[in-house]
Enzyme design. Sequence first.
Site, PDB file in Angstrom:
ATOM      1  N   THR A  99      -7.826 -17.013  26.203  1.00  0.00           N
ATOM      2  CA  THR A  99      -7.811 -15.870  25.295  1.00  0.00           C
ATOM      3  C   THR A  99      -9.120 -15.124  25.401  1.00  0.00           C
ATOM      4  O   THR A  99     -10.187 -15.714  25.297  1.00  0.00           O
ATOM      5  CB  THR A  99      -7.598 -16.276  23.829  1.00  0.00           C
ATOM      6  OG1 THR A  99      -8.048 -15.192  23.007  1.00  0.00           O
ATOM      7  CG2 THR A  99      -8.368 -17.512  23.445  1.00  0.00           C
ATOM      8  N   ARG A 121     -11.222  -6.944  30.425  1.00  0.00           N
ATOM      9  CA  ARG A 121     -10.445  -8.157  30.703  1.00  0.00           C
ATOM     10  C   ARG A 121      -9.727  -8.128  32.052  1.00  0.00           C
ATOM     11  O   ARG A 121      -9.202  -9.150  32.484  1.00  0.00           O
ATOM     12  CB  ARG A 121      -9.458  -8.433  29.569  1.00  0.00           C
ATOM     13  CG  ARG A 121      -8.272  -7.505  29.513  1.00  0.00           C
ATOM     14  CD  ARG A 121      -7.259  -7.955  28.464  1.00  0.00           C
ATOM     15  NE  ARG A 121      -5.964  -7.393  28.761  1.00  0.00           N
ATOM     16  CZ  ARG A 121      -4.912  -7.440  27.978  1.00  0.00           C
ATOM     17  NH1 ARG A 121      -5.003  -8.054  26.809  1.00  0.00           N
ATOM     18  NH2 ARG A 121      -3.765  -6.912  28.326  1.00  0.00           N
ATOM     19  N   ASP A 159     -10.116 -13.133  23.285  1.00  0.00           N
ATOM     20  CA  ASP A 159     -10.665 -12.987  21.928  1.00  0.00           C
ATOM     21  C   ASP A 159     -11.444 -14.214  21.458  1.00  0.00           C
ATOM     22  O   ASP A 159     -12.059 -14.176  20.394  1.00  0.00           O
ATOM     23  CB  ASP A 159      -9.530 -12.718  20.924  1.00  0.00           C
ATOM     24  CG  ASP A 159      -8.847 -11.385  21.181  1.00  0.00           C
ATOM     25  OD1 ASP A 159      -9.380 -10.591  21.967  1.00  0.00           O
ATOM     26  OD2 ASP A 159      -7.785 -11.142  20.577  1.00  0.00           O
ATOM     27  N   ARG A 176       4.831 -11.088  27.663  1.00  0.00           N
ATOM     28  CA  ARG A 176       4.932 -11.517  26.258  1.00  0.00           C
ATOM     29  C   ARG A 176       6.416 -11.657  25.947  1.00  0.00           C
ATOM     30  O   ARG A 176       7.262 -11.050  26.593  1.00  0.00           O
ATOM     31  CB  ARG A 176       4.272 -10.502  25.326  1.00  0.00           C
ATOM     32  CG  ARG A 176       2.774 -10.334  25.590  1.00  0.00           C
ATOM     33  CD  ARG A 176       2.102  -9.600  24.447  1.00  0.00           C
ATOM     34  NE  ARG A 176       0.717  -9.250  24.763  1.00  0.00           N
ATOM     35  CZ  ARG A 176      -0.325 -10.030  24.508  1.00  0.00           C
ATOM     36  NH1 ARG A 176      -0.157 -11.218  23.954  1.00  0.00           N
ATOM     37  NH2 ARG A 176      -1.549  -9.623  24.806  1.00  0.00           N
ATOM     38  N   GLY A 207     -10.287  -7.616  20.206  1.00  0.00           N
ATOM     39  CA  GLY A 207     -10.496  -8.589  19.130  1.00  0.00           C
ATOM     40  C   GLY A 207      -9.542  -8.278  18.014  1.00  0.00           C
ATOM     41  O   GLY A 207      -9.838  -7.489  17.125  1.00  0.00           O
TER      42      GLY A 207
HETATM   43  N1  ATP Z   1       5.828 -19.977  18.226  1.00  0.00           N
HETATM   44  C1  ATP Z   1       6.196 -19.823  19.495  1.00  0.00           C
HETATM   45  N2  ATP Z   1       7.107 -20.630  20.058  1.00  0.00           N
HETATM   46  C2  ATP Z   1       7.469 -20.495  21.342  1.00  0.00           C
HETATM   47  N3  ATP Z   1       6.949 -19.553  22.168  1.00  0.00           N
HETATM   48  C3  ATP Z   1       6.039 -18.718  21.674  1.00  0.00           C
HETATM   49  C4  ATP Z   1       5.612 -18.801  20.317  1.00  0.00           C
HETATM   50  N4  ATP Z   1       4.684 -17.830  20.121  1.00  0.00           N
HETATM   51  C5  ATP Z   1       4.553 -17.174  21.287  1.00  0.00           C
HETATM   52  N5  ATP Z   1       5.366 -17.706  22.220  1.00  0.00           N
HETATM   53  C6  ATP Z   1       5.502 -17.266  23.614  1.00  0.00           C
HETATM   54  O1  ATP Z   1       4.255 -17.405  24.276  1.00  0.00           O
HETATM   55  C7  ATP Z   1       4.055 -16.340  25.185  1.00  0.00           C
HETATM   56  C8  ATP Z   1       2.696 -15.713  24.971  1.00  0.00           C
HETATM   57  O2  ATP Z   1       2.506 -15.369  23.597  1.00  0.00           O
HETATM   58  P1  ATP Z   1       1.612 -14.110  23.167  1.00  0.00           P
HETATM   59  O3  ATP Z   1       2.172 -12.883  23.763  1.00  0.00           O
HETATM   60  O4  ATP Z   1       1.446 -14.162  21.711  1.00  0.00           O
HETATM   61  O5  ATP Z   1       0.234 -14.322  23.939  1.00  0.00           O
HETATM   62  P2  ATP Z   1      -0.880 -15.433  23.789  1.00  0.00           P
HETATM   63  O6  ATP Z   1      -0.495 -16.628  24.552  1.00  0.00           O
HETATM   64  O7  ATP Z   1      -1.177 -15.648  22.350  1.00  0.00           O
HETATM   65  O8  ATP Z   1      -2.073 -14.754  24.568  1.00  0.00           O
HETATM   66  P3  ATP Z   1      -3.083 -13.625  24.025  1.00  0.00           P
HETATM   67  O9  ATP Z   1      -2.727 -13.316  22.607  1.00  0.00           O
HETATM   68  O10 ATP Z   1      -4.428 -14.249  24.162  1.00  0.00           O
HETATM   69  O11 ATP Z   1      -2.921 -12.486  24.926  1.00  0.00           O
HETATM   70  C9  ATP Z   1       5.201 -15.377  24.987  1.00  0.00           C
HETATM   71  O12 ATP Z   1       6.077 -15.505  26.087  1.00  0.00           O
HETATM   72  C10 ATP Z   1       5.848 -15.796  23.687  1.00  0.00           C
HETATM   73  O13 ATP Z   1       7.247 -15.613  23.700  1.00  0.00           O
HETATM   74  O1  F6P Z   2      -1.915  -4.651  25.278  1.00  0.00           O
HETATM   75  P1  F6P Z   2      -1.652  -6.082  25.460  1.00  0.00           P
HETATM   76  O2  F6P Z   2      -1.569  -6.513  26.871  1.00  0.00           O
HETATM   77  O3  F6P Z   2      -0.509  -6.588  24.649  1.00  0.00           O
HETATM   78  O4  F6P Z   2      -2.935  -6.877  24.937  1.00  0.00           O
HETATM   79  C1  F6P Z   2      -3.690  -6.501  23.839  1.00  0.00           C
HETATM   80  C2  F6P Z   2      -4.138  -7.693  23.045  1.00  0.00           C
HETATM   81  O5  F6P Z   2      -4.521  -8.776  23.850  1.00  0.00           O
HETATM   82  C3  F6P Z   2      -5.685  -9.386  23.324  1.00  0.00           C
HETATM   83  O6  F6P Z   2      -6.707  -9.166  24.241  1.00  0.00           O
HETATM   84  C4  F6P Z   2      -5.574 -10.870  23.221  1.00  0.00           C
HETATM   85  O7  F6P Z   2      -4.615 -11.239  22.326  1.00  0.00           O
HETATM   86  C5  F6P Z   2      -5.957  -8.687  21.997  1.00  0.00           C
HETATM   87  O8  F6P Z   2      -7.296  -8.559  21.683  1.00  0.00           O
HETATM   88  C6  F6P Z   2      -5.291  -7.374  22.201  1.00  0.00           C
HETATM   89  O9  F6P Z   2      -4.865  -6.806  20.995  1.00  0.00           O
HETATM   90 MG    MG Z   3      -2.419 -14.522  20.977  1.00  0.00          MG
END
Ligand code: ATP
Ligand code: F6P
Ligand code: MG
Length: 542
Positions: A261, A422, A263, A207, A307
């Site tokens: 995702t 997951r 979720d 992340r 979720g």
């Molecule tokens: N608005 C944005 N612009 C550019 N990069 C972004 C933005 N939002 C998130 N990212 C990048 O996307 C990557 C993944 O984002 P995030 O950790 O929110 O997980 P996600 O893709 O939403 O997956 P999930 O929430 O299902 O686990 C990260 O490296 C984060 O820096």
């Molecule tokens: O602990 P981590 O790896 O950040 O992930 C937890 C989050 O990832 C998800 O599975 C997907 O965004 C959420 O439901 C949960 O809060």
């Molecule tokens: Mg997300």
Amino acid sequence: MGSLCNTSSPVPALKFRGGLDRCGNPNSSVGSNSKNGSVQLPMGSFSGNSQPKIVTGEAGYVLEDVPHLIDYIPDLPTLPNPLQDNPAYSVVKQYFVNVDDTVAQKIVVHKGSPRGTHFRRAGPRQKVYFESDEVRACIVTCGGLCPGLNTVIREIVCGLHHMYGVKKVLGIDGGYRGFYARNTIALTPKTVNDIHKRGGTVLGTSRGGHDTGKIVDSIQDRGINQVYIIGGDGTQRGASVIYEEIRRRGLKVAVAGIPKTIDNDIPVIDKSFGFDTAVEEAQRAINAAHVESDSIENGIGLVKLMGRYSGYIAMYATLASRDVDCCLIPESPFYLEGAGGLFEYIEKRLKENGHMVIVIAEGAGQELLSEVLRSSHQQDASGNKLLQDVGLWISQSIKDHFSRQKKMAINLKYIDPTYMIRAIPSNASDNVYCTLLAQSAVHGAMAGYTGFTVGPVNGRHCYIPFYRINEGQNNVVITDRMWARLLSSTNQPSFITAKDVIEDSREEEEPPKTPKTQMSDDNSTDDKLMVNKEMNGHAVTG
Ligand SMILES: Nc1ncnc2c1ncn2[C@@H]1O[C@H](COP(=O)(O)OP(=O)(O)OP(=O)(O)O)[C@@H](O)[C@H]1O
Ligand SMILES: O=P(O)(O)OC[C@H]1O[C@](O)(CO)[C@@H](O)[C@@H]1O
Ligand SMILES: [Mg+2]
């Protein structure tokens, strides 16, 4: 051989702006103020540099098209698709997707209602914009884990290799930051052969760490010209800005997003891969909760499931199990004390059955947690709000209530299988789904499409512009029939007071102008269910 441009299209008198014309040829009106077609800006949060490609037709037909390399690099040469000589495809009657094919977002229509938004159908095209030897692809996985990540990686590598003769595929190590901070991993059909049997992602994930400039520098420096980005809502937003920067620099680089995702909160698409696997795995925890609670006097089995903002996993796991007496999700507020509250229901259920099972999504009831717990405002590296453990909180609240009350001694067992649902490999139907996603993404990139996310809409795989995927969140709509089905299966209270109903009906008189997600617009959940059933039966086609 594949089909030629079908001039007997069922969509007459189309008007185009930007991109390809109806025969898949570049349209010279790109970026101009062409009088050739009305442009209707979509709802949502489009904020990129490039303009949405909206094509309108008769009877309210709208195609929300995806960008194409030729939109900003005119005169790119095309080549015949090597698939036409591929023995695996030679028996397929029509293996190239008709360039006119689009998929309707709205399948429940009323007499006289507009035909609404359509998306470009995914699949192989007759012409490709990359030579096999020229392609240097990369794959990155970002965000949380999800069953099926390795299957998607495997099928992109194998799809590129076997269908298009592409030999150079790089894995980016550890999410977006891996573009500029880590080494790449060479991916071949041999190295990825067995990975779909493992949970997690062989590429690693992270992340945070999205630095658009550095990422595109790295893409440019490494000579990468196809970027496959697998991840959730945050990742797709990141993919969108990468695409915009690549376009700004005028690079011949196709950017394809594959939505991930656990979720199931990504809008527009029918459902996300790994969701079914997670729901299936959640059954094991619910079953354990049932066995434990059923074996002891006034037993309560409490299961917390993932979720953050969407209660889909909890809702589907509850519906699938039939052992659950109460399901609590973020979209449906509830309260503990008093008439119609959770404590009253628990007491009633224990008196009736001697035991009960509660499923709670991690994002449910956050507003009930004490101010102290809520005010920590912690975020993860991507800026996602870190939630307090609602499972521990509600366990304690239930225990406190019944010990205070002294009427009934309860035995509560709290099960938290959060990461277990997951971190597993995908099941059979998710594996097939992942394969279709990967192959659709490969076909799209080879055909020169870019700035798209691939996914099934009403059972057909499509190319969806990033702004549509990034415009909102898919949430359970508690006024839809699916939630009503759950309530009638668990017999739990709706936690909606008469006052809420009056206020809600007032709101209905003035419906919101921008429906948040596809699940809350005209397509009823019933239809989604039908589609999902087809998907499980492997009837989804590209
Ligand atoms: N608005 C944005 N612009 C550019 N990069 C972004 C933005 N939002 C998130 N990212 C990048 O996307 C990557 C993944 O984002 P995030 O950790 O929110 O997980 P996600 O893709 O939403 O997956 P999930 O929430 O299902 O686990 C990260 O490296 C984060 O820096
Ligand atoms: O602990 P981590 O790896 O950040 O992930 C937890 C989050 O990832 C998800 O599975 C997907 O965004 C959420 O439901 C949960 O809060
Ligand atoms: Mg997300």
